[in-house]
Design an enzyme around this catalytic site. Structure first.
Site, PDB file in Angstrom:
ATOM      1  N   CYS A 171      13.800  21.390  89.584  1.00  0.00           N
ATOM      2  CA  CYS A 171      14.881  20.582  88.999  1.00  0.00           C
ATOM      3  C   CYS A 171      16.140  20.544  89.866  1.00  0.00           C
ATOM      4  O   CYS A 171      17.083  19.818  89.554  1.00  0.00           O
ATOM      5  CB  CYS A 171      15.233  21.066  87.596  1.00  0.00           C
ATOM      6  N   CYS A 213      20.199  36.785  95.457  1.00  0.00           N
ATOM      7  CA  CYS A 213      21.229  37.158  94.488  1.00  0.00           C
ATOM      8  C   CYS A 213      21.354  35.990  93.510  1.00  0.00           C
ATOM      9  O   CYS A 213      21.892  34.932  93.854  1.00  0.00           O
ATOM     10  CB  CYS A 213      22.528  37.412  95.245  1.00  0.00           C
TER      11      CYS A 213
END
Length: 159
Positions: free
Chosen positions: A128, A148
């Site tokens: 997406c 991260c």
């Protein structure tokens, strides 16, 4: 992603701060398998999720329960349900964000982020285009990478 309506919890938008100065190479330039209008994204996501996934925001370190998730399972994109990382690739980085040393094959893509006067590698969902976080070359062996990831950008499915 599963068709069930999402309950929009009362969000503390101060947990998310937008980062960037308009010089980010964004993932929006590509057409992804899962697309929605801005109004649809706002309806599907909580305000915090929207700020991170669509606005390239960053949640405050230590503010998401997924940072402390220890069970076996899979972390997926909250925007489209794409499986991103497995729990056995998660490690404690001490940064305050969920960190992983390797994504699932084909789950994420990378773009160059030139915001804040530095060059970093942004990580976004391959399905997406939602902003997930950044990857850094200071992770543990064998990859040496630290993905991260904003916890608010993910859902967790236990095994």
């Amino acid at each position: 992603p599963d068709g069930a309506p999402r309950k929009r919890p009362e969000a503390s938008i101060d947990r998310v701060r937008l980062k960037g100065d308009g010089r980010m190479t964004t993932a929006e330039a590509k057409t992804y398998p899962v697309t929605h209008t801005d109004a649809e994204w706002r309806r599907l996501l909580t305000p915090e999720q929207y700020q991170v996934l669509r606005g390239h925001g960053t949640e405050r370190p230590g503010s998401c329960a997924l940072n402390f998730e220890k069970r076996a399972g899979t972390f997926s994109c909250v925007g489209c349900g794409q499986d991103l990382f497995t729990s056995h690739k998660k490690f404690e980085s001490g940064t305050g964000w969920p960190s992983f040393d390797n994504p699932l094959p084909g789950a994420v893509e990378e773009t160059t982020d030139r915001s804040w006067g530095m060059v970093r590698t942004e990580v976004h969902c391959a399905r997406c285009g939602g902003h997930l976080g950044h990857v850094f070359p200071d992770g543990p062996p064998p990859t040496g990478l630290r993905y991260c990831i904003n916890g608010v950008a993910m859902a967790f499915r236990p095994e």
